[in-house]
Design a protein around this motif. Structure first.
Motif, PDB file in Angstrom:
ATOM      1  N   ALA A 319       0.817  -1.212   0.000  1.00  0.00           N
ATOM      2  CA  ALA A 319       0.000   0.000   0.000  1.00  0.00           C
ATOM      3  C   ALA A 319       0.849   1.259   0.000  1.00  0.00           C
ATOM      4  O   ALA A 319       0.522   2.241  -0.683  1.00  0.00           O
ATOM      5  CB  ALA A 319      -0.933  -0.006   1.218  1.00  0.00           C
ATOM      6  N   GLU A 320       1.941   1.250   0.744  1.00  0.00           N
ATOM      7  CA  GLU A 320       2.789   2.443   0.808  1.00  0.00           C
ATOM      8  C   GLU A 320       3.334   2.804  -0.575  1.00  0.00           C
ATOM      9  O   GLU A 320       3.362   3.972  -0.953  1.00  0.00           O
ATOM     10  CB  GLU A 320       3.932   2.207   1.789  1.00  0.00           C
ATOM     11  N   ALA A 353      -3.668   4.458   1.350  1.00  0.00           N
ATOM     12  CA  ALA A 353      -2.849   4.511   2.568  1.00  0.00           C
ATOM     13  C   ALA A 353      -3.026   5.870   3.229  1.00  0.00           C
ATOM     14  O   ALA A 353      -2.239   6.788   3.002  1.00  0.00           O
ATOM     15  CB  ALA A 353      -1.380   4.261   2.233  1.00  0.00           C
TER      16      ALA A 353
END
Length: 391
Positions: A319-320, A353
């Motif tokens: 996600a980052e 995120a």
């Protein structure tokens, strides 16, 4: 109390609960919230308080911002944990503490923290990092064979550093990186040393010492193991990927392009995945192509748009990294006067995120510029900027 959420915090709680195959009564018991309250929240009749939302999120094993994007309690919790993280490593090279967990237990804990890091779940890391740092260091100093314990120290410090770096605790971040560099040689693993060199680049980003950072990464490439399998290809490829970005920030077009080329070649030899805590593969390199284009400046935005047209990053990526793609693209879109597109990209990043997006300096800068220009949906943009704390 959190603001009302049009997306339906109750629906997201219910979805997360069902994904874990929990009944409402199970969630109530594990979160110490009444069953009646759980039922009311899930059907939208009640809004959870900050404390209740955090308790439910902890029981579900997710960060509260996954349930309510506008939640800001995580930021308070992270900043409250930073002094304890600092205290945990104050005497990292001095034996004395008594270990409380076995190596197997610590391995499970550091693996979980690494998963949180990749998913940009910084609140969860902050909650557990002080004890994890203390326990891995205690294990290191009491181990007869320090190699496995050293790996645990490096992994714990890297997860803690993600929080310190993202939330602006630059001195603590630098100390955590020093801890990684101190522990890594004890692991006797050149691949681990390469991953620490990758993380060390943060210190060059902070200092804007881009040319020095490029040299440091190139030296790390030279000392990394020869490519013989996916692990060694990923280790070297990740260093080239990182070197391309910092060379871009140094506005060294030739070096950035060469490192990207080498990273791309190496990515073709591996499956997209996470290797020693770093995502690498064809998609990761493509995301970094956008980052390099943005790093090189507004004259290179067409390159970012060309890469973006090939498609959005898949959910195979952490996600980052996916949110980072949209944040970088939003910056390029702002420079290209594509204001509506830039705002849409920021919203996608937040959806993927929330914590990473909220704390990213380029998001604040892009949002503030869009607000100043009064472009896009002005009311929605104003609410977004408020959520960031940019206004």
């Amino acid at each position: 109390m959190p603001a009302l959420d049009n997306g339906g915090v109750g629906k997201r709680i219910a979805a997360a609960r069902k994904a874990k195959r929990q009944r409402q009564v199970d969630l109530a018991r594990e979160s110490f919230v009444s069953l009646a309250m759980i039922k009311a929240i899930e059907r939208g009749a009640r809004q959870p308080s900050d404390a209740t939302l955090e308790a439910i999120a902890a029981a579900l094993g997710v960060d509260p911002t996954r349930l309510l994007a506008s939640f800001t309690g995580t930021e308070r919790r992270v900043h409250a944990a930073l002094p304890d993280m600092s205290a945990s490593i104050a005497a990292y090279d001095v034996p004395g503490a008594v270990g409380r967990r076995s190596l197997d237990e610590l391995q499970q804990a550091v693996d979980e923290a690494a998963d949180w890091r990749l998913a940009a779940q910084y609140g969860l890391i902050a909650q557990h990092a002080p004890a994890l740092l203390a326990d891995t260091l205690a294990a290191f100093h009491t181990a007869t064979d320090r190699r496995a314990a050293a790996r645990l120290v490096v992994s714990a410090a890297r997860s803690a550093d993600a929080v310190a770096y993202k939330y602006g605790a630059r001195d603590l971040s630098a100390r955590l990186i020093d801890l990684m560099r101190w522990a890594a040689p004890h692991a006797e693993d050149p691949l681990l040393a390469a991953s620490v060199a990758y993380v060390r680049t943060e210190t060059f980003f902070i200092a804007r010492a881009h040319e020095a950072g490029t040299r440091a990464l190139e030296a790390a490439v030279d000392t990394s193991p020869a490519v013989t399998d996916q692990q060694t290809a990923a280790a070297r490829g990740a260093l080239h990927m990182r070197a391309a970005v910092i060379a871009g920030r140094a506005r060294n077009v030739d070096a950035a392009n060469e490192h990207l080329r080498l990273a791309r070649e190496l990515s073709e030899r591996v499956r997209e995945g996470t290797y020693l805590g770093t995502a690498f593969g064809p998609e990761s390199v493509r995301v970094h192509e956008v980052s390099v284009a943005v790093s090189l400046g507004s004259d290179h935005i067409d390159r970012a748009f060309t890469v973006a047209r090939t498609g959005a990053p898949s959910t195979d990526l952490p996600a980052e990294r996916r949110s980072g793609f949209w944040i970088e693209l939003a910056r390029a879109q702002l420079w290209g006067n594509r204001f509506d597109d830039a705002f849409e990209s920021l919203k996608v990043a937040r959806l993927i995120a929330p914590q990473h997006t909220r704390e990213h300096p380029w998001v604040r800068e892009t949002s503030a510029t869009l607000t100043r220009l009064k472009r896009s949906d002005e009311e929605s943009l104003h609410h977004f900027a408020e959520w960031l704390g940019a206004i």
